[in-house]
Design a protein around this motif. Structure first.
Motif, PDB file in Angstrom:
ATOM      1  N   CYS A  37       0.834  -1.205   0.000  1.00 21.19           N
ATOM      2  CA  CYS A  37       0.000   0.000   0.000  1.00 21.19           C
ATOM      3  C   CYS A  37       0.865   1.251   0.000  1.00 21.19           C
ATOM      4  CB  CYS A  37      -0.985   0.036   1.164  1.00 21.19           C
ATOM      5  SG  CYS A  37      -2.058   1.484   1.069  1.00 21.19           S
ATOM      6  N   ALA A  38       1.763   1.357   0.997  1.00 23.34           N
ATOM      7  CA  ALA A  38       2.634   2.537   1.046  1.00 23.34           C
ATOM      8  C   ALA A  38       3.344   2.694  -0.300  1.00 23.34           C
ATOM      9  CB  ALA A  38       3.648   2.385   2.179  1.00 23.34           C
ATOM     10  N   GLY A  39       3.840   1.587  -0.838  1.00 18.53           N
ATOM     11  CA  GLY A  39       4.549   1.625  -2.106  1.00 18.53           C
ATOM     12  C   GLY A  39       3.616   1.913  -3.283  1.00 18.53           C
ATOM     13  N   LEU A  40       2.500   1.198  -3.295  1.00 18.64           N
ATOM     14  CA  LEU A  40       1.553   1.342  -4.415  1.00 18.64           C
ATOM     15  C   LEU A  40       0.891   2.704  -4.478  1.00 18.64           C
ATOM     16  CD1 LEU A  40      -0.271  -2.057  -4.451  1.00 18.64           C
ATOM     17  CD2 LEU A  40       0.699  -0.818  -6.357  1.00 18.64           C
ATOM     18  N   ILE A  41       0.424   3.180  -3.331  1.00 15.87           N
ATOM     19  CA  ILE A  41      -0.227   4.496  -3.293  1.00 15.87           C
ATOM     20  C   ILE A  41       0.828   5.569  -3.575  1.00 15.87           C
ATOM     21  CG2 ILE A  41      -1.367   6.146  -1.745  1.00 15.87           C
ATOM     22  CD1 ILE A  41      -3.232   3.928  -2.716  1.00 15.87           C
ATOM     23  N   GLY A  42       2.031   5.337  -3.039  1.00 15.07           N
ATOM     24  CA  GLY A  42       3.123   6.267  -3.306  1.00 15.07           C
ATOM     25  C   GLY A  42       3.425   6.344  -4.800  1.00 15.07           C
ATOM     26  N   TRP A  43       3.408   5.202  -5.453  1.00 20.22           N
ATOM     27  CA  TRP A  43       3.662   5.119  -6.898  1.00 20.22           C
ATOM     28  C   TRP A  43       2.595   5.897  -7.668  1.00 20.22           C
ATOM     29  CZ3 TRP A  43       7.252   3.217 -10.229  1.00 20.22           C
ATOM     30  CH2 TRP A  43       6.857   2.880 -11.536  1.00 20.22           C
ATOM     31  N   ARG A  44       1.337   5.687  -7.304  1.00 16.81           N
ATOM     32  CA  ARG A  44       0.250   6.393  -7.981  1.00 16.81           C
ATOM     33  C   ARG A  44       0.356   7.910  -7.738  1.00 16.81           C
ATOM     34  NH1 ARG A  44      -4.273   5.132 -10.712  1.00 16.81           N
ATOM     35  NH2 ARG A  44      -5.806   6.798 -10.728  1.00 16.81           N
ATOM     36  N   ALA A  45       0.688   8.297  -6.506  1.00 19.20           N
ATOM     37  CA  ALA A  45       0.822   9.718  -6.172  1.00 19.20           C
ATOM     38  C   ALA A  45       1.989  10.339  -6.945  1.00 19.20           C
ATOM     39  CB  ALA A  45       1.027   9.882  -4.664  1.00 19.20           C
ATOM     40  N   LEU A  46       3.072   9.593  -7.032  1.00 19.76           N
ATOM     41  CA  LEU A  46       4.256  10.096  -7.741  1.00 19.76           C
ATOM     42  C   LEU A  46       3.944  10.290  -9.224  1.00 19.76           C
ATOM     43  CD1 LEU A  46       7.265  10.788  -7.400  1.00 19.76           C
ATOM     44  CD2 LEU A  46       7.794   8.384  -7.831  1.00 19.76           C
ATOM     45  N   ASN A  47       3.227   9.363  -9.815  1.00 17.08           N
ATOM     46  CA  ASN A  47       2.841   9.516 -11.221  1.00 17.08           C
ATOM     47  C   ASN A  47       1.882  10.695 -11.404  1.00 17.08           C
ATOM     48  OD1 ASN A  47       4.462   7.424 -12.081  1.00 17.08           O
ATOM     49  ND2 ASN A  47       2.868   5.878 -11.832  1.00 17.08           N
ATOM     50  N   ALA A  48       0.995  10.894 -10.423  1.00 13.75           N
ATOM     51  CA  ALA A  48       0.044  12.015 -10.510  1.00 13.75           C
ATOM     52  C   ALA A  48       0.780  13.359 -10.395  1.00 13.75           C
ATOM     53  CB  ALA A  48      -1.013  11.895  -9.415  1.00 13.75           C
ATOM     54  N   ALA A  49       1.915  13.353  -9.731  1.00 19.48           N
ATOM     55  CA  ALA A  49       2.681  14.598  -9.557  1.00 19.48           C
ATOM     56  C   ALA A  49       3.378  15.011 -10.849  1.00 19.48           C
ATOM     57  CB  ALA A  49       3.711  14.428  -8.428  1.00 19.48           C
ATOM     58  N   GLY A  50       3.429  14.100 -11.817  1.00 21.81           N
ATOM     59  CA  GLY A  50       3.990  14.448 -13.128  1.00 21.81           C
ATOM     60  C   GLY A  50       5.509  14.467 -13.121  1.00 21.81           C
ATOM     61  N   ASP A  51       6.034  15.075 -14.154  1.00 19.02           N
ATOM     62  CA  ASP A  51       7.472  15.071 -14.389  1.00 19.02           C
ATOM     63  C   ASP A  51       8.125  16.179 -13.559  1.00 19.02           C
ATOM     64  OD1 ASP A  51       9.941  14.697 -15.449  1.00 19.02           O
ATOM     65  OD2 ASP A  51       9.500  15.672 -17.370  1.00 19.02           O
ATOM     66  N   ALA A  52       8.259  15.943 -12.263  1.00 23.97           N
ATOM     67  CA  ALA A  52       8.723  16.987 -11.351  1.00 23.97           C
ATOM     68  C   ALA A  52      10.182  16.781 -10.981  1.00 23.97           C
ATOM     69  CB  ALA A  52       7.857  16.996 -10.092  1.00 23.97           C
ATOM     70  N   GLY A  53      11.053  17.654 -11.438  1.00 24.12           N
ATOM     71  CA  GLY A  53      12.470  17.557 -11.077  1.00 24.12           C
ATOM     72  C   GLY A  53      12.691  17.832  -9.597  1.00 24.12           C
ATOM     73  N   ARG A  54      11.893  18.772  -9.059  1.00 28.27           N
ATOM     74  CA  ARG A  54      11.978  19.109  -7.634  1.00 28.27           C
ATOM     75  C   ARG A  54      10.632  18.790  -6.990  1.00 28.27           C
ATOM     76  NH1 ARG A  54      13.223  25.111  -9.275  1.00 28.27           N
ATOM     77  NH2 ARG A  54      11.400  24.413 -10.454  1.00 28.27           N
ATOM     78  N   LEU A  55      10.641  17.736  -6.177  1.00 28.83           N
ATOM     79  CA  LEU A  55       9.393  17.208  -5.613  1.00 28.83           C
ATOM     80  C   LEU A  55       9.379  17.374  -4.096  1.00 28.83           C
ATOM     81  CD1 LEU A  55       6.800  15.361  -6.053  1.00 28.83           C
ATOM     82  CD2 LEU A  55       8.319  13.450  -5.469  1.00 28.83           C
TER      83      LEU A  55
END
Ligand SMILES: [Zn+2]
Ligand SMILES: [Zn+2]
Length: 327
Positions: free
Chosen positions: A147-165
């Motif tokens: 969950c932590a990994g999967l939801i994190g993955w989905r959130a990271l993809n939703a954040a788009g191509d962000a060089g500074r996150l």
């Protein structure tokens, strides 16, 4: 089998013994070897989620081995190791399912919420919603991926191509996301509860290039930010931290109310969005990534009977990484 079960919100989980459970058509029965503890379990126990099945066995980061196959179940073999995540069933027919947005299916059922979960020695799942796991993780290390990994993955993809996150709240999800972001050459700025020096060191140790207080600005404007802490006040803080055109993603299932804020922090084409649940495609993609790029999950182990202690350590912010129950 034994299970830690919630009878009513705002009560402690109680250990109970059951007999006679089996796998129905299309289901697998697993012997649970590890189950992660997620903030969603805490929201469930605290009565912050609507309409749970009660009583319910929480837990949706299940790692186990298949011990029985229901009629027609053929995806897995007896003895095979599988992971069972939050998404437990979808209708397959509604407009969301047909659009590939099964995470939004209004008829979806979730593990440890409407379907008994993994705070138990055994669990049952629809085989279509279980996953083979990469070999390079122990059962305990694999649990937080579910969950932590999967939801994190989905959130990271939703954040788009962000060089500074930016990442607000440095718990189980963040400690995995920072490693994925690092592998993608994204720089992570970790925001923690003001004054929590332990959390700052943890964020830096896991790969953040900077860690600071959530009420202070980052050293440079961010392209995107993800909020994992369930704190509505962080929404305006995150909007202030991202550049024009940047995105703020709310990654949790529950958050305290968001205070009103001046329009000018959203103005400039900033986007504010949430992510909800996961699709099976997210799981397949993320587990494939985790097989190729070893992720160092940090776990704190508790025996199953200590589930209540794990939940209170999570509530009080005492965990660095992810709590995992071992039956
Ligand atoms: Zn549907
Ligand atoms: Zn979760």
């Amino acid at each position: 089998m034994r299970a830690m079960r919630l009878a009513r919100p705002n009560e402690a989980l109680r250990m109970e013994e059951f007999t006679g459970a089996s796998a129905g058509p299309g289901e697998i029965r697993v012997s649970v070897s590890a189950c992660g503890v997620c903030r969603t379990d805490l929201h469930l126990v605290d009565g912050e989620l609507p309409n749970p099945k009660l009583p319910i066995v929480p837990g949706h980061e299940i790692i186990g081995r298949v011990i029985a196959l229901g009629e027609g179940a053929s995806r897995f073999r007896i003895g095979e190791r599988v992971g069972i995540p939050w998404l437990g069933w979808v209708c397959g027919r509604c407009e969301f399912c047909r659009r590939g947005e099964e995470n939004l299916c209004p008829f979806a059922r979730f593990t440890g919420y409407q379907i008994d979960g993994g705070f138990a020695s055994e669990a049952t799942a629809d085989e279509r919603f279980a996953f083979r796991l990469p070999d390079n993780y122990s059962d305990e290390a694999a649990a937080p991926l579910m969950c932590a990994g999967l939801i994190g993955w989905r959130a990271l993809n939703a954040a788009g191509d962000a060089g500074r996150l930016g990442i607000f709240g440095f718990g189980a999800a963040a400690h995995i996301v920072v490693q994925v972001a690092d592998a993608r050459q994204q720089k992570v700025f970790g925001f923690v509860h003001p004054g929590d020096e332990k959390a700052k060191s943890f964020a830096r140790a896991m790969g953040a290039v900077w860690a600071g207080n959530s009420d202070a600005p980052p050293p440079e404007p961010l392209d995107a930010a993800i909020i994992f802490a369930p704190v509505g006040d962080l929404v305006p803080a995150a909007l202030r931290a991202v550049r024009p055109g940047g995105t703020v993603v709310c990654g949790g299932i529950h958050m305290s109310d968001i205070p009103s804020f001046p329009y000018n922090i959203l103005w400039g084409e900033r986007t504010l969005r949430s992510i909800a649940n996961l699709t099976r495609r997210d799981a397949a993609e993320f587990l494939d990534f985790a097989g190729k790029t070893p992720l160092d999950t940090r776990t704190v182990r508790y025996p199953l009977s200590q589930a209540n202690a794990a939940l209170s350590d999570l509530r009080d912010g005492r965990l660095m990484g992810a709590a995992v129950l071992i039956p």
